[in-house]
Design an enzyme around this catalytic site. Structure first.
Site, PDB file in Angstrom:
ATOM      1  N   GLU A 113       0.813  -1.224   0.000  1.00 31.49           N
ATOM      2  CA  GLU A 113       0.000   0.000   0.000  1.00 31.49           C
ATOM      3  C   GLU A 113       0.845   1.272   0.000  1.00 31.49           C
ATOM      4  OE1 GLU A 113      -2.947  -0.163   3.118  1.00 31.49           O
ATOM      5  OE2 GLU A 113      -3.891  -1.943   2.252  1.00 31.49           O
TER       6      GLU A 113
ATOM      7  N   GLU B 151      -5.093  -8.818   0.426  1.00 25.82           N
ATOM      8  CA  GLU B 151      -5.732  -8.563   1.734  1.00 25.82           C
ATOM      9  C   GLU B 151      -7.204  -8.297   1.501  1.00 25.82           C
ATOM     10  OE1 GLU B 151      -4.166  -5.411   4.250  1.00 25.82           O
ATOM     11  OE2 GLU B 151      -2.105  -5.989   3.802  1.00 25.82           O
TER      12      GLU B 151
HETATM   13  C1  BGP Z   1      -4.249  -2.538   5.457  1.00 22.73           C
HETATM   14  C2  BGP Z   1      -2.823  -2.715   5.895  1.00 22.73           C
HETATM   15  C3  BGP Z   1      -2.635  -3.679   7.005  1.00 22.73           C
HETATM   16  C4  BGP Z   1      -3.767  -3.796   7.991  1.00 22.73           C
HETATM   17  C5  BGP Z   1      -5.146  -3.676   7.362  1.00 22.73           C
HETATM   18  C6  BGP Z   1      -6.280  -3.527   8.315  1.00 22.73           C
HETATM   19  O1  BGP Z   1      -4.438  -1.264   4.942  1.00 22.73           O
HETATM   20  O2  BGP Z   1      -2.013  -3.158   4.830  1.00 22.73           O
HETATM   21  O3  BGP Z   1      -1.400  -3.409   7.570  1.00 22.73           O
HETATM   22  O4  BGP Z   1      -3.537  -3.104   9.128  1.00 22.73           O
HETATM   23  O5  BGP Z   1      -5.191  -2.613   6.455  1.00 22.73           O
HETATM   24  O6  BGP Z   1      -6.479  -2.195   8.659  1.00 22.73           O
HETATM   25  P1  BGP Z   1      -6.402  -1.652  10.129  1.00 22.73           P
HETATM   26  O7  BGP Z   1      -5.305  -2.372  10.785  1.00 22.73           O
HETATM   27  O8  BGP Z   1      -6.110  -0.204  10.002  1.00 22.73           O
HETATM   28  O9  BGP Z   1      -7.738  -1.912  10.728  1.00 22.73           O
END
Ligand code: BGP
Length: 465
Positions: free
Chosen positions: A168, A369
């Site tokens: 990202e 993801e």
């Molecule tokens: C994505 C990232 C992850 C992870 C996920 C969940 O954007 O790559 O690192 O954290 O989001 O989001 P969050 O942890 O902010 O709830």
């Protein structure tokens, strides 16, 4: 009638985490911007839980990977931390303890029949490089990152066949330089655009090293992980809304997707940045590196769509911001995940699949993801101590159905990774929302498979559901 959703042969069923969110900072030689931020402002982090222990993967990787096997995963992404692997940030020399740790992790992953996918940067810039050089604002830091990558390839590419440069990367631009959700919380549109360029350049330079040193022989492949948030206009019949969405897309999706896959920045983006006087500094030589070193495969993180309308408010910021061109739009009746505050819109996965098929050379890609973070999952623990997370199973099914439709229509998608195997640390949200197939008791570090963990095992066995 219930339809069956069976996926292509050798489909990746897996899950992703990152070094800084799962390992804990045990024995690290440098601090990342998050380690440092927690030191100076612990109250920013939910319940003041920091990155020191997280899910203890540094100490429990053996047991953790055995659990991943137990729930049937055939592939797993994590990241190597720059702040752990590299002892000397200027030369790229590796740290002995880190070499041993990552060797063990990789060997253990493979021993469990799981394909390791290794990412190199997950928001975890060494803070020294920010203090000394301005971090990603600096092309020297770009070259130090390339040295780190080269060290990682030398040490581990004999066994790791799937590498990704960044996770990202647009979030670095947004979080660190525009919207203040990552340290150093700068608001500076011009710097933001230079960082956008530099990070693209860093990715291409790493691809170049990978290929020119022959790590792509013997089945090695290199890609990048982008969070694609398709921009939907408020009203598709309103040309101003549609234009606003097109511009949001060029800033937040195409600005990395186009250089990574096609070797060039979107024309619309360049046009706007030139007009606004915030275009980056580049050289012919660098642009050629970007042109000639495109990725082999793409990872797509998808959580939520972006909804956009024509600009109605005035931008209060004195700084130039991309938001000069659009307003975010809260669609009435949108379906929300109230814990994370993100809209749930599974159809976007289908739209992404078709966009890549039609506009990005139908490059091989996977969902890297997708997931649902829920607060207070203890509420769903049954008498046997298992979290009954049916809402998560439903969330995955809906997204997979849309992905399946895309694949049926020719999308070149080879896998689906969820976020995340074991509940892990979520940056400023720390352990507020849980995403895992496996629950973590933060106090005892006890890990217990949730209902969704049993479900994914069945899915991987059937190659669908
Ligand atoms: C994505 C990232 C992850 C992870 C996920 C969940 O954007 O790559 O690192 O954290 O989001 O989001 P969050 O942890 O902010 O709830």
């Amino acid at each position: 009638m219930n339809k069956n959703f069976i996926f292509p042969k050798n489909f990746w069923w897996g899950s992703a985490t990152s070094g800084p969110q799962s390992e804990g900072s045990f024995n690290k030689k440098h601090k990342s911007i998050f380690d440092y931020w927690y030191e100076i402002e612990p109250e920013v982090f939910f319940n003041k839980v920091g990155p020191e222990v997280t899910s203890n993967f540094y100490n429990s990787y053996k047991e953790d990977l055995a659990m991943l096997k137990e729930i049937g995963l055939n592939s797993f992404r994590t990241s190597i931390q720059w702040t752990r692997l590299i002892k000397n940030l200027e030369t790229g020399e590796a740290d002995e303890d880190a070499i041993e740790f990552y060797n063990n992790v990789i060997d253990e992953t493979i021993k469990n029949g799981i394909i390791p996918v290794i990412n190199l940067h997950h928001f975890d810039l060494p803070v020294e490089l920010y203090d000394k050089y301005g971090g990603w604002e600096s092309k020297h830091v770009v070259d130090l990152f390339v040295k780190f990558a080269e060290t990682a390839f030398k040490l581990f590419a004999d066994r790791v066949k799937y590498w990704t440069t960044f996770n990202e990367p647009i979030v670095i631009v947004e979080g660190q330089y525009l919207y203040q959700f990552h340290y150093p919380k700068v608001v500076n549109g011009k710097k933001a655009m230079q960082v956008l360029y530099n990070v693209n350049l860093a990715s291409s330079k790493v691809v170049k090293v990978f290929k020119s040193r022959g790590y792509d022989k013997d089945g090695g492949q290199i890609g990048t992980i982008l969070n694609l948030t398709p921009s939907y206009p408020r009203d598709i019949n309103n040309t101003e809304d549609v234009e606003a969405a097109r511009i949001a897309d060029t800033f937040f999706n195409e600005s990395f997707l186009s250089p990574a896959v096609k070797g060039e920045f979107p024309k619309l983006l360049i046009e706007i940045l030139e007009k606004e006087g915030v275009i980056w500094q580049s050289t012919e030589e660098e642009l050629n590196i970007i042109k000639e070193n495109t990725i082999d495969f793409l990872g797509v993180n998808y959580y939520f769509p972006r909804r956009v309308k024509a600009k109605e408010t005035t931008c209060n910021s004195k700084e130039w911001m991309p938001d000069k061109y659009f307003d975010n739009y809260e669609m009435p009746g949108r379906r929300m995940n109230p814990y994370r505050g993100w809209e749930i819109y599974p159809k976007a996965i289908y739209d992404i699949a078709i966009n890549i098929r039609d506009n990005y050379n139908n490059i091989p890609w996977f969902i890297s993801e997708n997931g649902m973070g829920v607060e207070g999952e203890e509420r769903y623990i049954n008498t046997e101590g298992i979290v009954e997370d049916d809402y998560r199973i439903d969330f995955f099914k809906e997204h997979l159905e849309n992905l399946h439709k895309g694949i049926e229509e020719g999308a070149n998608c080879f896998g689906y990774h969820t976020w995340t195997p074991i509940d892990c640390w979520s940056w400023c949200n720390a352990y507020k929302n849980r995403y895992g197939f496996i629950a973590l008791d933060l106090e005892t570090q006890k890990k217990t498979i949730k209902k969704s963990g049993r479900w994914i095992k069945e899915v991987t066995e059937k190659n669908g559901f």
